[in-house]
Design an enzyme around this catalytic site. Sequence first.
Site, PDB file in Angstrom:
ATOM      1  N   ASN A 265      -5.588  -2.672   2.170  1.00 36.13           N
ATOM      2  CA  ASN A 265      -5.698  -5.016   2.146  1.00 36.13           C
ATOM      3  C   ASN A 265      -7.262  -4.775   1.977  1.00 36.13           C
ATOM      4  O   ASN A 265      -7.852  -4.742   2.542  1.00 36.13           O
ATOM      5  CB  ASN A 265      -5.243  -4.653   3.477  1.00 36.13           C
ATOM      6  CG  ASN A 265      -3.854  -4.635   3.113  1.00 36.13           C
ATOM      7  OD1 ASN A 265      -2.846  -4.248   2.045  1.00 36.13           O
ATOM      8  ND2 ASN A 265      -2.677  -4.649   4.665  1.00 36.13           N
TER       9      ASN A 265
ATOM     10  N   ARG B 237       0.766  -1.413   0.198  1.00 40.50           N
ATOM     11  CA  ARG B 237       0.002   0.041   0.236  1.00 40.50           C
ATOM     12  C   ARG B 237       0.548   1.326  -0.168  1.00 40.50           C
ATOM     13  O   ARG B 237       0.337   1.858  -0.554  1.00 40.50           O
ATOM     14  CB  ARG B 237      -0.732  -0.197   1.207  1.00 40.50           C
ATOM     15  CG  ARG B 237      -1.828  -1.348   0.719  1.00 40.50           C
ATOM     16  CD  ARG B 237      -2.893  -1.040   2.263  1.00 40.50           C
ATOM     17  NE  ARG B 237      -1.841  -1.598   3.267  1.00 40.50           N
ATOM     18  CZ  ARG B 237      -2.167  -1.067   4.799  1.00 40.50           C
ATOM     19  NH1 ARG B 237      -3.513  -0.469   5.228  1.00 40.50           N
ATOM     20  NH2 ARG B 237      -1.658  -1.649   5.873  1.00 40.50           N
TER      21      ARG B 237
END
Length: 94
Positions: free
Chosen positions: A40, A22
């Site tokens: 996620n 990320r």
Amino acid sequence: MTDDRKATLVHISGRVQGVSFRVWTRKQAQRLGLTGWVRNEDDGSVTALIAGPDGAVATMLKQFWDGPIGASVSRVDTEPAPAGELPSEFIIRH
């Protein structure tokens, strides 16, 4: 959103959690001038919404296949996304 910009929803599978995917995505997106978000998923995958000029979106889609060091990407699935309600920057969603 003008004609030369697009929004794409991306689902990335493989070893993509626990490798700073990320943070890496946000850094790459910001470098390319993209807006959107990344998060996620419970199944171990990562989902991102990327929006910006066609060329920058295409570059980001190619970069997803490499990911950060430690990632092993097995699939990158995409679908067009509506341009409404996009963040004005690129954020990590928790």
